[in-house]
Design a protein around this motif. Structure first.
Motif, PDB file in Angstrom:
ATOM      1  N   LEU A 180      -7.928   0.432  16.242  1.00 36.73           N
ATOM      2  CA  LEU A 180      -7.039  -0.554  15.616  1.00 36.73           C
ATOM      3  C   LEU A 180      -7.613  -1.028  14.281  1.00 36.73           C
ATOM      4  O   LEU A 180      -6.890  -1.218  13.295  1.00 36.73           O
TER       5      LEU A 180
ATOM      6  N   ALA B 124      -5.434  -0.240  11.018  1.00 29.94           N
ATOM      7  CA  ALA B 124      -4.663  -1.362  10.492  1.00 29.94           C
ATOM      8  C   ALA B 124      -5.512  -2.398   9.767  1.00 29.94           C
ATOM      9  O   ALA B 124      -5.184  -2.800   8.651  1.00 29.94           O
ATOM     10  N   ALA B 125      -6.601  -2.832  10.369  1.00 37.32           N
ATOM     11  CA  ALA B 125      -7.367  -3.906   9.737  1.00 37.32           C
ATOM     12  C   ALA B 125      -7.955  -3.427   8.411  1.00 37.32           C
ATOM     13  O   ALA B 125      -7.954  -4.152   7.408  1.00 37.32           O
TER      14      ALA B 125
ATOM     15  N   PHE C  91      -5.532  -3.744   5.758  1.00 38.17           N
ATOM     16  CA  PHE C  91      -5.409  -5.155   5.399  1.00 38.17           C
ATOM     17  C   PHE C  91      -6.529  -5.553   4.434  1.00 38.17           C
ATOM     18  O   PHE C  91      -6.281  -6.121   3.370  1.00 38.17           O
ATOM     19  N   TYR C  92      -7.764  -5.208   4.811  1.00 36.74           N
ATOM     20  CA  TYR C  92      -8.909  -5.574   3.966  1.00 36.74           C
ATOM     21  C   TYR C  92      -8.796  -4.927   2.575  1.00 36.74           C
ATOM     22  O   TYR C  92      -9.009  -5.578   1.551  1.00 36.74           O
TER      23      TYR C  92
ATOM     24  N   PHE D 261      -0.429 -13.750   2.377  1.00 34.33           N
ATOM     25  CA  PHE D 261      -1.338 -12.633   2.659  1.00 34.33           C
ATOM     26  C   PHE D 261      -2.714 -12.845   2.052  1.00 34.33           C
ATOM     27  O   PHE D 261      -3.733 -12.629   2.706  1.00 34.33           O
TER      28      PHE D 261
ATOM     29  N   PRO E 206     -10.409 -12.449   6.797  1.00 34.11           N
ATOM     30  CA  PRO E 206     -10.579 -11.318   7.715  1.00 34.11           C
ATOM     31  C   PRO E 206     -10.729 -11.793   9.163  1.00 34.11           C
ATOM     32  O   PRO E 206     -10.149 -11.197  10.063  1.00 34.11           O
TER      33      PRO E 206
ATOM     34  N   PHE F  26      -7.337 -12.842  10.461  1.00 35.51           N
ATOM     35  CA  PHE F  26      -6.498 -11.665  10.669  1.00 35.51           C
ATOM     36  C   PHE F  26      -6.926 -10.943  11.942  1.00 35.51           C
ATOM     37  O   PHE F  26      -6.094 -10.565  12.770  1.00 35.51           O
TER      38      PHE F  26
ATOM     39  N   LEU G 130      -4.630 -10.215  15.325  1.00 34.16           N
ATOM     40  CA  LEU G 130      -4.390  -8.874  15.851  1.00 34.16           C
ATOM     41  C   LEU G 130      -4.937  -8.755  17.280  1.00 34.16           C
ATOM     42  O   LEU G 130      -4.322  -8.131  18.152  1.00 34.16           O
TER      43      LEU G 130
ATOM     44  N   CYS H 145       1.772  -7.349  11.895  1.00 39.95           N
ATOM     45  CA  CYS H 145       0.751  -6.372  12.278  1.00 39.95           C
ATOM     46  C   CYS H 145       0.556  -6.404  13.795  1.00 39.95           C
ATOM     47  O   CYS H 145       0.633  -5.376  14.463  1.00 39.95           O
TER      48      CYS H 145
END
Lengths: 258, 258, 258, 258
Positions: B130, B134-135, B138-139, C118, C123, C126, C130, C176
């Motif tokens: 994951l 996905a992360a 994002f980062y 966003f 991090p 987020f 998730l 997400c």
């Protein structure tokens, strides 16, 4: 069939664009003409159409043929495509027809049509809307796919909209037709891509304006430049067979972002 | 950071490609390099990566930088992008990372990974999957979007797969990550397209092979030519702002046609 | 583990509801309790949870157990489910956790959370979002599915939202996680429905209010009655095996109708 | 109009079921009859239909009316619904028509029809398929929605299939019609749910068998029990207004799991 010629005779084959008004249909026709295709443009109003054919032929230095068709009528489609197919092998079909707003008889999807309250839509008008959006695509595809299968190549591009993927209050007739077109497009992709025929569905989300390049040319803040949209149609056609796109969206700044 | 130079210094800006192995990532890097971008390629294995950088620099006559990153780790992403951003403004981010099959450590989405029975997936392995799918996206997006918003332009392309749009038995970890990436991509499109940043999501359906052009070059009947796929990445980046694509699929002959 | 008993001992098995606050989670727990299940409710705040357990046990004349869990933490999930599984076979798992709005610590999806720009999401935040939305579901499902497969029956219901099917500006973290949960749910359905385990995904579109039946009971014009929503959870569980639903939406009057 | 009576006169209103053969349509009619509705069943073959009406009336101890309709014909629909509306206010419309396999003239969606190669479908047959799947639903909905809006309540349920959400090779006509029906359904939901009319779309994925309860009753391993499916139709109708479902799938064991 009217013919407007301007330029050389050598052609990469026929590109047939169905549903051609001054915006998207014209831009697609212009793009394929400028890439060396002989172009056949089809819509209901032969007078406007032949004017457009002349303009496109001049701009793109290509042969452009104008043919009248009523997409709602299977016989009219068959007859029109007898004409188209007599020009040579149809390498590309772009189906762009959609019942236009009442004040705009050109058969080209320009702007979101005005809402029709469900209870005010007559059976005839519903029927016609469905016929133009979906049945016409079916009839046209049946005319060109046999030759494409035989040659093992060809491209069919259907023009959808945000109403192809979600319903909207007041657009039941449009959504019916546009959803149907998408179902057709997915089925044909699965049936004919193994035979080498590229089937694609473009989701135009938002309004299309005048081409930026045109005399009147101004693309308001909210409208897509039809020439820019046509670039994506061309890209899809030009894709390598190992990496075909079946569906892509194109969002104008006024997109609903469904 | 390793640098491979071959060619001129003038650049259209930086294209950062994250998750680069010998197939899709390399092809995208090569395409943007050949179009005049300075390219930064990032993945976990710096040794393989610097070899690729050298090859791409030579082929495309461009500057190519190789940077190590572990996408699952926010700090590693931040540090890597300090390096990337020191090269100049990032005009394009392509996020292509996905946990590779065990025998292939290059961080490039090549072939459908082997199935993982749900009950055999350890929490750590799920978590990593994951994080990478996905992360990491994002980062990375957080590193480049501020500059893009400031300049009012830029392109971010995320690489999805058929597992982005439908679940598959034995691919719960992959679908989790790929669905998440698609959700991210849709949200960012709505948040940042008004600011002039083009966010796109490519759905690669089927396996990608060796580039046809390469020495080893043979694209089996079922595999997409990565250079052909890269053409569509380029097309999306090159689109006129009035007619942006948010999502398109690319189907190899072995496509599931989900 | 805290136990609140009120009523008979005979039970149809265990229904575990994860992510329980005063609205949806409670209503689902109440419904399954009233249908004869022993109910285990799980969330992070054991104090609030045990109060709820007591209320539900009294109303439904059933056994209700309260167990603390942090869904973001695989070990915490494993330990909590050791407790749950010690109560008997888990026939139903409802995964309802979602990171709640800051001012509402109950782990129950009540109202659309406030938007998070966003670029302002850390991090860590987020990652936690998730983890709660998707990884927790993964961990919980791994605890109960082996027993369900062994017995050849069982139901797992995941709670999604409109952010599960479309992105929204300002909700990149939510989308997400919710997209990921949907991907998980589709994969598990394909992997485990052949083994007799019913996997379902509910898309709650719009806000959920107080139960109409409650003392405070008033469901504003725009909010769903959680007891009404729970009826659909129950319906899905009660479906005949030959006609299972994998996904259904539930739209409150304030629905986005995505 | 034929009438079969068996039981009391007090009724909760009219439930009209369009497209009724021995399986799904009958089961839905039976369910609504047994819940106290006066039921009108409609299809093309009045003889078979009146037999079914008699059976259902007897089993459910209810009034059941049989009316002939050709859904492809707007006038036939209008005339049939004059009959239906003369019975009382239509509280529920279930639209279940779909062109049946050639050997099965009952207008009830039973089993996946046999594939029709695209190039072998005549314009007339395509047109009829689209008319029955989509236009008929449009016509029928226009007959009952005005009364529902006036009373501020009512339920319209459309029966879709896996061909409503994805195309299949050899099913271009079916997908066209079923996609269209889904577009209609989404549009009507957005247009009429604010007025208190519940519009729902059921996606039947896989084949429906004989009811388990029937004399011939055997639901093979792969078929859904129509009575089980009808429970979900009933559930949708019975939902609280604050928590309506617009779309749910129902998967038989032979589901494609699209």
């Amino acid at each position: 069939m009217l013919r407007s010629v301007s330029g050389s005779n050598s052609s990469r084959g026929i590109a047939a664009v169905v549903g051609v008004g001054p915006r998207l249909g014209s831009a697609v026709a212009r793009k394929f003409a400028s890439e060396g295709y002989t172009v056949a443009i089809l819509s209901r109003d032969l007078e406007k159409l032949s004017q457009l054919a002349e303009e496109i032929a001049k701009e793109a230095k290509a042969q452009v043929f104008a043919l009248r068709v009523d997409c709602a009528d299977a016989r009219s489609v068959r007859e029109a495509f007898e004409g188209v197919l007599s020009l040579g092998p149809v390498e590309v079909l772009v189906y762009n027809a959609g019942e236009p707003p009442a004040d705009d008889g050109d058969g080209d999807a320009i702007a979101p049509p005005r809402p029709n309250p469900f209870l005010a839509i007559s059976p005839d008008s519903f029927h016609r809307s469905l016929a133009v959006s979906a049945a016409g695509a079916f009839y046209c595809a049946q005319q060109v796919i046999p030759g494409m299968v035989e040659r093992g190549r060809g491209t069919v591009i259907f023009t959808g909209s945000s109403a192809s993927v979600t319903g909207f209050a007041g657009y039941s007739d449009l959504s019916c037709g546009k959803f149907a077109l998408r179902g057709l497009s997915q089925s044909l992709a699965k049936e004919f891509q193994p035979a080498g025929v590229h089937i694609a569905h473009m989701i135009i989300d938002g309004a299309i304006g005048e081409p930026r390049s045109s005399a009147r040319g101004r693309c308001g803040g909210g409208e897509a430049d039809p020439d820019a949209v046509a670039q994506s149609y061309w890209h899809v056609h030009a894709q390598d067979k190992s990496a075909w796109t079946h569906e892509m969206d194109i969002r104008s700044p006024s997109s609903t972002m469904y």
